[in-house]
Design a protein around this motif. Structure first.
Motif, mmCIF file in Angstrom:
data_model
loop_
_atom_site.group_PDB
_atom_site.id
_atom_site.type_symbol
_atom_site.label_atom_id
_atom_site.label_comp_id
_atom_site.label_asym_id
_atom_site.label_seq_id
_atom_site.Cartn_x
_atom_site.Cartn_y
_atom_site.Cartn_z
ATOM 1 N N UNK A 167 -10.135 -6.583 -43.123
ATOM 2 C CA UNK A 167 -8.781 -7.104 -43.284
ATOM 3 C C UNK A 167 -8.579 -7.677 -44.686
ATOM 4 N N UNK A 168 -9.614 -8.285 -45.249
ATOM 5 C CA UNK A 168 -9.504 -8.869 -46.584
ATOM 6 C C UNK A 168 -9.229 -7.800 -47.636
ATOM 7 N N UNK A 169 -9.717 -6.570 -47.407
ATOM 8 C CA UNK A 169 -9.486 -5.481 -48.351
ATOM 9 C C UNK A 169 -8.080 -4.911 -48.226
ATOM 10 N N UNK A 170 -7.422 -5.115 -47.089
ATOM 11 C CA UNK A 170 -6.141 -4.468 -46.824
ATOM 12 C C UNK A 170 -4.924 -5.363 -46.986
ATOM 13 N N UNK A 200 0.512 -13.335 -37.152
ATOM 14 C CA UNK A 200 -0.417 -14.286 -36.544
ATOM 15 C C UNK A 200 -1.817 -13.684 -36.421
ATOM 16 N N UNK A 201 -1.905 -12.413 -35.990
ATOM 17 C CA UNK A 201 -3.201 -11.755 -35.848
ATOM 18 C C UNK A 201 -3.885 -11.583 -37.197
ATOM 19 N N UNK A 202 -3.106 -11.248 -38.230
ATOM 20 C CA UNK A 202 -3.685 -11.073 -39.560
ATOM 21 C C UNK A 202 -4.204 -12.406 -40.086
ATOM 22 N N UNK A 203 -3.468 -13.468 -39.871
ATOM 23 C CA UNK A 203 -3.915 -14.787 -40.341
ATOM 24 C C UNK A 203 -5.175 -15.261 -39.611
ATOM 25 N N UNK A 204 -5.346 -14.861 -38.347
ATOM 26 C CA UNK A 204 -6.576 -15.204 -37.634
ATOM 27 C C UNK A 204 -7.774 -14.469 -38.229
ATOM 28 N N UNK A 205 -7.552 -13.246 -38.718
ATOM 29 C CA UNK A 205 -8.639 -12.484 -39.332
ATOM 30 C C UNK A 205 -8.975 -13.007 -40.725
ATOM 31 N N UNK A 206 -7.993 -13.655 -41.379
ATOM 32 C CA UNK A 206 -8.173 -14.158 -42.742
ATOM 33 C C UNK A 206 -7.910 -15.664 -42.766
#
Length: 67
Positions: free
Chosen positions: A10-13, A58-64
């Motif tokens: 996720x950090x790369x995308x 919200x899901x993206x922020x949980x991954x990052x």
């Protein structure tokens, strides 16, 4: 409390905007099988940077966690 791990895929995308309130992403379908797609479609629609939809944010922020 231990440090939280970042999901590296996720950090790369994804990337935060300048204010940090929204998350940017690239559009899909522009890495291979490009012969049958028109130049206009590839240039105008697929090369744009867009924002992650508010329902997915919200899901993206949980991954990052440190974004």
């Amino acid at each position: 409390m231990p440090k939280l791990k970042t999901r590296k895929a996720a950090a790369k995308r994804f990337e935060a905007t300048g204010s940090g309130k929204k998350i940017k992403r690239r559009k899909a379908f522009k890495n291979h099988l490009l012969d049958h797609k028109s130049a206009e479609r590839k240039r105008r629609r697929l090369s744009q940077i867009t924002l992650v939809h508010e329902r997915d944010e919200k899901e993206v922020r949980l991954m990052l966690p440190y974004l």
